[in-house]
Design a protein around this motif. Structure first.
Motif, mmCIF file in Angstrom:
data_model
loop_
_atom_site.group_PDB
_atom_site.id
_atom_site.type_symbol
_atom_site.label_atom_id
_atom_site.label_comp_id
_atom_site.label_asym_id
_atom_site.label_seq_id
_atom_site.Cartn_x
_atom_site.Cartn_y
_atom_site.Cartn_z
ATOM 1 N N UNK A 145 -55.538 -4.462 -24.553
ATOM 2 C CA UNK A 145 -56.204 -4.666 -25.926
ATOM 3 C C UNK A 145 -54.925 -5.396 -26.633
ATOM 4 N N UNK A 146 -53.893 -4.761 -26.561
ATOM 5 C CA UNK A 146 -52.409 -5.451 -27.264
ATOM 6 C C UNK A 146 -52.249 -6.911 -26.737
ATOM 7 N N UNK A 147 -52.426 -6.941 -25.543
ATOM 8 C CA UNK A 147 -52.034 -8.469 -24.924
ATOM 9 C C UNK A 147 -53.053 -9.383 -25.461
ATOM 10 N N UNK A 148 -54.319 -8.884 -25.444
ATOM 11 C CA UNK A 148 -55.568 -9.669 -25.493
ATOM 12 C C UNK A 148 -55.321 -10.243 -27.357
ATOM 13 N N UNK A 149 -55.053 -9.253 -28.097
ATOM 14 C CA UNK A 149 -55.043 -9.591 -29.351
ATOM 15 C C UNK A 149 -53.632 -10.466 -29.780
ATOM 16 N N UNK A 150 -52.740 -10.307 -29.218
ATOM 17 C CA UNK A 150 -51.457 -11.208 -29.405
ATOM 18 C C UNK A 150 -51.719 -12.494 -28.944
ATOM 19 N N UNK A 151 -52.762 -12.930 -28.166
ATOM 20 C CA UNK A 151 -53.257 -14.276 -27.799
ATOM 21 C C UNK A 151 -54.142 -14.899 -28.630
ATOM 22 N N UNK A 152 -54.557 -14.030 -29.643
ATOM 23 C CA UNK A 152 -55.670 -14.403 -30.670
ATOM 24 C C UNK A 152 -54.955 -15.436 -31.817
ATOM 25 N N UNK A 153 -55.975 -16.313 -32.263
ATOM 26 C CA UNK A 153 -55.684 -17.095 -33.344
ATOM 27 C C UNK A 153 -55.549 -16.132 -34.463
ATOM 28 N N UNK A 154 -54.941 -16.725 -35.572
ATOM 29 C CA UNK A 154 -54.838 -16.006 -36.963
ATOM 30 C C UNK A 154 -56.220 -15.931 -37.320
#
Length: 109
Positions: free
Chosen positions: A64-73
């Motif tokens: 989840x951390x890796x995924x969220x880090x890749x999300x847009x603002x």
């Protein structure tokens, strides 16, 4: 034990996404604000916790951390608001709901 995934709003308005094992996230936030970590947040203090989620399985939290880090603002801001409709809409722009964590309401059913 488990793991927390969390998001901080930094003094410059940017977001930092991180993780911490254990059952209490507050010591980690204190460490960020004390300058204990010389990484991203060090020059962007003070920081404020704006979102967190606890995962029982550490591997789920890391994913989840890796995924969220890749999300847009915009998507991170929707997560902070718990705006699952916006997260779903924003995910569709970038390849579908595969970009939304599986334990969120938009993925149930």
């Amino acid at each position: 034990m488990g793991i927390f995934v969390y998001m901080l709003r930094c003094s410059d308005g940017s977001f930092y996404v991180g993780s911490a094992t254990g059952d209490d996230l507050s010591p980690r936030i204190v460490q960020h604000n004390a300058g204990y970590y010389r990484g991203y947040t060090f020059t962007r203090r003070p920081v404020v916790l704006v979102w967190s989620e606890h995962f029982d399985r550490i591997t789920d939290g890391i994913a989840a951390e890796r995924q969220i880090k890749g999300w847009s603002r915009a998507k991170k801001e929707a997560l902070i608001r718990s705006d699952w409709a916006a997260i779903s809409r924003l995910a569709q722009r970038r390849g579908g709901l595969a970009n939304t964590p599986k334990n969120h309401p938009s993925q149930k059913g």
